[in-house]
Design an enzyme around this catalytic site. Structure first.
Site, PDB file in Angstrom:
ATOM      1  N   LYS A 158       0.167   4.329  -0.294  1.00 48.56           N
ATOM      2  CA  LYS A 158      -0.485   5.600   0.356  1.00 48.56           C
ATOM      3  C   LYS A 158      -0.247   6.599  -0.309  1.00 48.56           C
ATOM      4  O   LYS A 158      -0.148   6.512  -1.760  1.00 48.56           O
ATOM      5  CB  LYS A 158       0.184   5.661   1.927  1.00 48.56           C
ATOM      6  CG  LYS A 158      -0.073   4.323   2.708  1.00 48.56           C
ATOM      7  CD  LYS A 158       0.338   4.722   4.108  1.00 48.56           C
ATOM      8  CE  LYS A 158      -0.071   3.252   4.657  1.00 48.56           C
ATOM      9  NZ  LYS A 158       0.287   3.388   6.279  1.00 48.56           N
ATOM     10  N   ASN A 179       0.726  -1.197   0.059  1.00 44.31           N
ATOM     11  CA  ASN A 179      -0.023   0.039  -0.233  1.00 44.31           C
ATOM     12  C   ASN A 179       0.949   1.243  -0.043  1.00 44.31           C
ATOM     13  O   ASN A 179       1.387   1.610   0.959  1.00 44.31           O
ATOM     14  CB  ASN A 179      -0.850  -0.283   1.298  1.00 44.31           C
ATOM     15  CG  ASN A 179      -1.693   1.309   1.615  1.00 44.31           C
ATOM     16  OD1 ASN A 179      -1.686   2.052   0.635  1.00 44.31           O
ATOM     17  ND2 ASN A 179      -2.156   1.213   2.677  1.00 44.31           N
ATOM     18  N   HIS A 239      -9.237   1.094   5.246  1.00 51.73           N
ATOM     19  CA  HIS A 239      -7.885   1.203   5.883  1.00 51.73           C
ATOM     20  C   HIS A 239      -8.205   2.363   7.114  1.00 51.73           C
ATOM     21  O   HIS A 239      -8.808   3.120   7.029  1.00 51.73           O
ATOM     22  CB  HIS A 239      -6.996   1.607   4.780  1.00 51.73           C
ATOM     23  CG  HIS A 239      -5.491   2.007   5.287  1.00 51.73           C
ATOM     24  ND1 HIS A 239      -5.089   3.011   6.198  1.00 51.73           N
ATOM     25  CD2 HIS A 239      -4.273   1.028   5.212  1.00 51.73           C
ATOM     26  CE1 HIS A 239      -3.880   2.697   6.526  1.00 51.73           C
ATOM     27  NE2 HIS A 239      -3.405   1.253   5.891  1.00 51.73           N
TER      28      HIS A 239
HETATM   29  P1  PGA Z   1       3.241   0.184   7.506  1.00 53.30           P
HETATM   30  O1  PGA Z   1       1.731   0.359   6.825  1.00 53.30           O
HETATM   31  O2  PGA Z   1       3.852  -0.873   6.993  1.00 53.30           O
HETATM   32  O3  PGA Z   1       3.977   1.449   6.738  1.00 53.30           O
HETATM   33  O4  PGA Z   1       3.066   0.033   8.940  1.00 53.30           O
HETATM   34  C1  PGA Z   1       0.550  -0.661   6.800  1.00 53.30           C
HETATM   35  C2  PGA Z   1      -0.529  -0.171   6.341  1.00 53.30           C
HETATM   36  O5  PGA Z   1      -0.819   0.858   6.834  1.00 53.30           O
HETATM   37  O6  PGA Z   1      -0.976  -0.930   5.443  1.00 53.30           O
END
Ligand code: PGA
Length: 249
Positions: free
Chosen positions: A11, A9, A95
């Site tokens: 983001k 992901n 999410h």
């Molecule tokens: P992270 O994010 O691996 O940076 O902790 C995971 C997510 O939000 O799917």
């Protein structure tokens, strides 16, 4: 045996040019990785670039969100059909960052989930408790509420097309990973809920991913748990080398 899924992901990171550069480095590193499904979820603006760059590989592309209406006066929204048109095969729904910052509720998750299924996308539905909820011993209660809310009036057949992601909010982007045992306990509980709500066959076929600070150095321990069927990776999915090490756990 459930087939593992490793999903990234991104983001709100990466332009179209960054996306093409990522795939150029990433694809050769996973060219022979046939042991799992590989998914990358870029921002909307880079979806088409990702689909183009991943063509001919086994990597599929997912969106990070989508709206439940097909079209209309909904400024800023993107429909599931529009996502399908880019060549995406999946969509992340619910999410915790959407729940925290953008007013996502169990009701909107349910609406988006149904729209995604109707459009033919594979949804990755996220659930998980906050630190305060865990400290108050509410983890199971929260998971149950999110599970029941997300899957209101879903058929068993529809349920068999989803992926579930357990992401404890306190472990996301914090460097704090749930221990493999902690994650496995929540996964077991979610599978129990699936069995109660649907059937034991559906429950045992359900793939549950863990998310929250998954890195190349902790993926093996997580994947060693029979309850953990894969990972939803944020930060560590942005770098081709590090995401490939996670895929090749
Ligand atoms: P992270 O994010 O691996 O940076 O902790 C995971 C997510 O939000 O799917």
């Amino acid at each position: 045996m459930r087939r593992p899924v490793i999903a990234g992901n991104w983001k709100m990171y990466k332009t179209q040019a960054d996306t093409r550069a990522f795939f150029e480095r990433f694809l050769p590193l996973v060219a022979s990785s046939t042991h799992c499904d590989i998914v990358v979820a870029p921002p909307f603006t880079a979806l088409a670039a990702a689909v183009g760059a991943a063509r001919g590989s086994t990597v599929t592309v997912a969106a990070q969100d989508g709206f439940w209406e097909k079209e209309g006066a909904f400024t800023g929204q993107v429909s599931m059909g529009m996502i399908v048109e880019t060549g995406c095969k999946g969509v992340i729904i619910g999410h915790s960052e959407r729940r925290q910052f953008f007013g996502e509720t169990n009701e909107t998750v349910n609406k988006k989930l149904k729209a995604a299924l109707a459009a033919g996308l594979r949804p990755i539905v996220c659930v998980g408790e906050t630190l305060a909820e865990r400290e108050m011993n509410l983890t199971h209660a929260v998971l149950e509420k999110q599970f029941e809310g997300a899957f209101v009036s879903l058929t068993g057949d529809e349920f068999s097309r989803i992926l579930l992601a357990y992401e404890p909010v306190w472990a996301i982007g914090t460097g704090r990973t749930a221990t493999a045992e902690m994650a496995a306990d929540s996964h077991r509980y979610l599978r129990e809920l699936a069995q109660k709500r649907f059937t034991s066959e559906r429950a045992s076929a359900l793939r549950i991913l863990y998310g929250g600070s998954v890195k190349p150095d902790n993926i093996r321990g997580l994947m060693a748990q029979v309850e953990i069927d894969g990972a939803l990776v944020g930060g560590a999915s942005l770098d081709a080398q590090s995401f490939a090490s996670i895929v090749n756990f």
